[in-house]
Scaffold this active site. Structure first.
Site, PDB file in Angstrom:
ATOM      1  N   GLU A 147      -2.711   6.160  -2.588  1.00  0.00           N
ATOM      2  CA  GLU A 147      -2.123   4.938  -2.570  1.00  0.00           C
ATOM      3  C   GLU A 147      -0.504   4.844  -2.876  1.00  0.00           C
ATOM      4  O   GLU A 147      -0.209   5.641  -3.607  1.00  0.00           O
ATOM      5  CB  GLU A 147      -2.978   3.973  -3.244  1.00  0.00           C
ATOM      6  CG  GLU A 147      -4.004   3.099  -2.782  1.00  0.00           C
ATOM      7  CD  GLU A 147      -3.207   1.861  -2.188  1.00  0.00           C
ATOM      8  OE1 GLU A 147      -2.064   1.786  -1.775  1.00  0.00           O
ATOM      9  OE2 GLU A 147      -3.978   0.803  -1.805  1.00  0.00           O
ATOM     10  N   ASP A 148       0.070   3.869  -2.347  1.00  0.00           N
ATOM     11  CA  ASP A 148       1.583   3.827  -2.890  1.00  0.00           C
ATOM     12  C   ASP A 148       1.463   3.188  -4.390  1.00  0.00           C
ATOM     13  O   ASP A 148       2.017   3.587  -5.254  1.00  0.00           O
ATOM     14  CB  ASP A 148       2.332   3.014  -1.941  1.00  0.00           C
ATOM     15  CG  ASP A 148       1.857   1.840  -1.318  1.00  0.00           C
ATOM     16  OD1 ASP A 148       0.535   1.159  -1.943  1.00  0.00           O
ATOM     17  OD2 ASP A 148       2.292   0.890  -0.549  1.00  0.00           O
ATOM     18  N   ASP A 154      -1.795  -2.823  -7.697  1.00  0.00           N
ATOM     19  CA  ASP A 154      -1.074  -3.747  -8.405  1.00  0.00           C
ATOM     20  C   ASP A 154      -2.314  -4.833  -8.961  1.00  0.00           C
ATOM     21  O   ASP A 154      -2.626  -4.631  -9.847  1.00  0.00           O
ATOM     22  CB  ASP A 154      -0.263  -4.573  -7.212  1.00  0.00           C
ATOM     23  CG  ASP A 154       0.320  -6.017  -7.600  1.00  0.00           C
ATOM     24  OD1 ASP A 154       0.510  -6.109  -8.894  1.00  0.00           O
ATOM     25  OD2 ASP A 154       1.178  -6.567  -6.683  1.00  0.00           O
ATOM     26  N   PHE A 165       8.837  -6.406  -8.211  1.00  0.00           N
ATOM     27  CA  PHE A 165       8.406  -6.376  -6.770  1.00  0.00           C
ATOM     28  C   PHE A 165       9.139  -5.130  -6.363  1.00  0.00           C
ATOM     29  O   PHE A 165      10.529  -4.687  -6.277  1.00  0.00           O
ATOM     30  CB  PHE A 165       8.702  -7.405  -5.921  1.00  0.00           C
ATOM     31  CG  PHE A 165       8.067  -7.089  -4.614  1.00  0.00           C
ATOM     32  CD1 PHE A 165       6.631  -7.684  -4.572  1.00  0.00           C
ATOM     33  CD2 PHE A 165       8.527  -6.466  -3.565  1.00  0.00           C
ATOM     34  CE1 PHE A 165       5.845  -7.253  -3.576  1.00  0.00           C
ATOM     35  CE2 PHE A 165       7.880  -6.324  -2.156  1.00  0.00           C
ATOM     36  CZ  PHE A 165       6.560  -6.786  -2.316  1.00  0.00           C
ATOM     37  N   ARG A 167      11.817   0.120   3.429  1.00  0.00           N
ATOM     38  CA  ARG A 167      10.832   1.382   3.290  1.00  0.00           C
ATOM     39  C   ARG A 167      11.416   2.784   3.369  1.00  0.00           C
ATOM     40  O   ARG A 167      10.928   3.468   2.714  1.00  0.00           O
ATOM     41  CB  ARG A 167       9.782   1.289   4.715  1.00  0.00           C
ATOM     42  CG  ARG A 167       8.832   0.317   4.636  1.00  0.00           C
ATOM     43  CD  ARG A 167       7.953   0.662   5.715  1.00  0.00           C
ATOM     44  NE  ARG A 167       6.930  -0.416   5.827  1.00  0.00           N
ATOM     45  CZ  ARG A 167       5.790  -0.843   5.184  1.00  0.00           C
ATOM     46  NH1 ARG A 167       5.538   0.017   4.227  1.00  0.00           N
ATOM     47  NH2 ARG A 167       5.026  -1.857   5.558  1.00  0.00           N
TER      48      ARG A 167
HETATM   49  P1  IMP Z   1      -2.963  -4.915  -4.789  1.00  0.00           P
HETATM   50  O1  IMP Z   1      -4.516  -5.092  -3.887  1.00  0.00           O
HETATM   51  O2  IMP Z   1      -2.652  -6.128  -5.462  1.00  0.00           O
HETATM   52  O3  IMP Z   1      -3.397  -4.004  -5.810  1.00  0.00           O
HETATM   53  O4  IMP Z   1      -1.802  -4.426  -3.605  1.00  0.00           O
HETATM   54  C1  IMP Z   1      -2.130  -3.097  -3.071  1.00  0.00           C
HETATM   55  C2  IMP Z   1      -0.983  -3.178  -1.970  1.00  0.00           C
HETATM   56  O5  IMP Z   1      -0.143  -4.368  -1.889  1.00  0.00           O
HETATM   57  C3  IMP Z   1      -0.068  -2.032  -1.855  1.00  0.00           C
HETATM   58  O6  IMP Z   1      -0.789  -1.025  -1.252  1.00  0.00           O
HETATM   59  C4  IMP Z   1       1.028  -2.464  -1.164  1.00  0.00           C
HETATM   60  O7  IMP Z   1       0.960  -2.338   0.220  1.00  0.00           O
HETATM   61  C5  IMP Z   1       1.256  -3.913  -1.871  1.00  0.00           C
HETATM   62  N1  IMP Z   1       1.968  -3.990  -3.054  1.00  0.00           N
HETATM   63  C6  IMP Z   1       1.684  -4.411  -4.079  1.00  0.00           C
HETATM   64  N2  IMP Z   1       2.686  -4.482  -5.053  1.00  0.00           N
HETATM   65  C7  IMP Z   1       3.662  -4.196  -4.138  1.00  0.00           C
HETATM   66  C8  IMP Z   1       5.307  -4.119  -4.627  1.00  0.00           C
HETATM   67  O8  IMP Z   1       5.586  -4.192  -5.751  1.00  0.00           O
HETATM   68  N3  IMP Z   1       5.908  -3.842  -3.637  1.00  0.00           N
HETATM   69  C9  IMP Z   1       5.474  -3.400  -2.473  1.00  0.00           C
HETATM   70  N4  IMP Z   1       4.097  -3.524  -2.072  1.00  0.00           N
HETATM   71  C10 IMP Z   1       3.328  -4.064  -3.064  1.00  0.00           C
END
Ligand code: IMP
Length: 175
Positions: free
Chosen positions: A99-100, A103, A152, A165
């Site tokens: 995963e990147d 959050d 962010f 990106r």
């Molecule tokens: P989560 O479900 O809130 O954990 O978010 C996961 C996905 O949201 C990641 O795989 C990203 O694609 C996107 N995301 C969450 N936070 C960020 C951020 O700070 N920058 C860019 N993309 C984010």
């Protein structure tokens, strides 16, 4: 307008390269003698995945899966679904989800649940970034690159409305 927001570097390319090398050596050590299936969560992971797999000393296989969670903008919709599935069967495989960023944790916990229902031999998570301040569900990250503040994040594959990106550094928007 996002493109007019201030952009600050959190981790530059040399620091990123060192971290990717560390993660690859941890994965090489733990998966010795195995043939893991690395499952990248698109789209933000594509740069990290490309750097990581080129440092693996394993006969691994690569797959991608695309989960929608955010839509446009910066806030999670909380609704997660598979929008592009992987072709390789997960059953009996040693799966490493890549995963990147974790959050709220909603996306990756959905993905881990989804894959665990396919009876893999093992299931682990490698995340480049962890933003623990916004967590809504508990997530165990087996291999972690950086812990980041509640900003962010863009660059090194991560976007804001498809912008940024291709930046080589990990940056954040705003002050
Ligand atoms: P989560 O479900 O809130 O954990 O978010 C996961 C996905 O949201 C990641 O795989 C990203 O694609 C996107 N995301 C969450 N936070 C960020 C951020 O700070 N920058 C860019 N993309 C984010």
């Amino acid at each position: 307008m996002t493109s007019q927001e201030r952009l600050s570097v959190l981790a530059g390319r040399e620091e990123i390269a060192k971290t990717v090398t560390r993660l690859a050596s941890e994965i090489n050590r733990d998966y010795q003698g195995k043939r893991p299936l690395l499952v990248g969560a698109l789209k933000g992971v594509f740069v990290f995945m490309a750097d990581l797999v080129r440092q693996l000393d394993l006969p691994g296989e690569i797959e991608f899966i695309r989960i929608s969670s955010y839509g446009a903008g910066r806030e999670s919709t909380g609704k997660v679904k598979v929008v592009q599935n992987m072709e390789t069967p997960a059953e009996g495989r040693d799966i490493l989800v890549v995963e990147d960023i974790v959050d709220t944790g909603l996306t990756v916990s959905f993905l881990l649940d989804y894959l665990s229902q396919k009876n893999p031999a093992s299931l682990k998570l490698c995340a480049l970034l962890d933003k623990p301040s916004r967590r809504r569900v508990q997530v165990n990250i087996d291999y972690l690159g950086f812990t980041v503040p509640d900003k962010f994040i863009v660059g090194y594959g991560l976007d804001c409305n498809e912008e940024f990106r291709c930046l080589p550094d990990i940056c954040y928007l705003g002050d």
